[in-house]
Design an enzyme around this catalytic site. Structure first.
Site, mmCIF file in Angstrom:
data_model
loop_
_atom_site.group_PDB
_atom_site.id
_atom_site.type_symbol
_atom_site.label_atom_id
_atom_site.label_comp_id
_atom_site.label_asym_id
_atom_site.label_seq_id
_atom_site.Cartn_x
_atom_site.Cartn_y
_atom_site.Cartn_z
ATOM 1 N N CYS A 25 10.643 -88.825 36.988
ATOM 2 C CA CYS A 25 11.755 -89.781 36.931
ATOM 3 C C CYS A 25 12.194 -90.259 38.311
ATOM 4 O O CYS A 25 13.067 -91.123 38.415
ATOM 5 C CB CYS A 25 12.926 -89.185 36.169
ATOM 6 S SG CYS A 25 12.563 -88.927 34.425
ATOM 7 N N HIS A 71 16.947 -106.156 30.968
ATOM 8 C CA HIS A 71 15.831 -106.544 31.834
ATOM 9 C C HIS A 71 16.253 -106.627 33.302
ATOM 10 O O HIS A 71 15.862 -107.527 34.035
ATOM 11 C CB HIS A 71 15.179 -107.845 31.344
ATOM 12 C CG HIS A 71 14.352 -107.618 30.124
ATOM 13 N ND1 HIS A 71 14.911 -107.561 28.865
ATOM 14 C CD2 HIS A 71 13.030 -107.402 29.972
ATOM 15 C CE1 HIS A 71 13.945 -107.331 27.978
ATOM 16 N NE2 HIS A 71 12.798 -107.218 28.623
ATOM 17 N N GLU A 111 18.007 -92.865 26.059
ATOM 18 C CA GLU A 111 16.845 -93.411 26.755
ATOM 19 C C GLU A 111 15.585 -93.271 25.906
ATOM 20 O O GLU A 111 14.639 -94.031 26.082
ATOM 21 C CB GLU A 111 16.626 -92.674 28.080
ATOM 22 C CG GLU A 111 17.707 -92.906 29.088
ATOM 23 C CD GLU A 111 17.468 -92.139 30.378
ATOM 24 O OE1 GLU A 111 18.035 -92.562 31.397
ATOM 25 O OE2 GLU A 111 16.725 -91.145 30.373
#
Length: 122
Positions: A25, A71, A111
């Site tokens: 991550c 986005h 997530e």
């Protein structure tokens, strides 16, 4: 106490740069996020129609989410001082919307389909 919730979706990238470099991550990656706003009200605070709040009143939140986070790179959208973890994202959204939606009781962020972070003030 009455509780309602509404789910929203957006896609974004982030880097958790405060992790060790070997952690996956710590590299740029993205998620298809799910955000759930939870609202609450006492019986005496329900609207005349019997709502905690009309779900349509949350349309501005969806517009904000699309314009601010969808986005986008969360490290930039949230500011460099905040690590864009799911936990911090939930709190950041809560803090950004608590004044506009006084019934806001919690924000949940996912997530992945099996992971959730929740921010609920004390």
């Amino acid at each position: 106490m009455f509780m309602i919730s509404k789910e929203f979706h957006f896609s974004a990238s982030h880097v958790l740069d405060r992790l060790p470099s070997w952690h996956q991550c710590a590299r740029m990656h993205g998620h298809n996020y799910v955000v759930v706003l939870e609202l609450s009200a006492r019986a005496e605070d329900l609207t005349e129609a019997g709502f905690v709040r009309d779900y349509r009143d949350l349309d501005p939140f969806k517009k904000w989410l699309d314009e601010t986070l969808d986005h986008r790179h969360l490290n930039e959208a949230m500011g460099a001082s905040v690590s864009p973890s799911a936990e911090n994202l939930a709190k950041w959204i809560f803090d950004s919307w608590a004044e506009r939606v006084p019934e806001l009781a919690a924000v949940r962020v996912s997530e992945t389909p099996r992971t959730w972070a929740v921010y609920r003030p004390d």
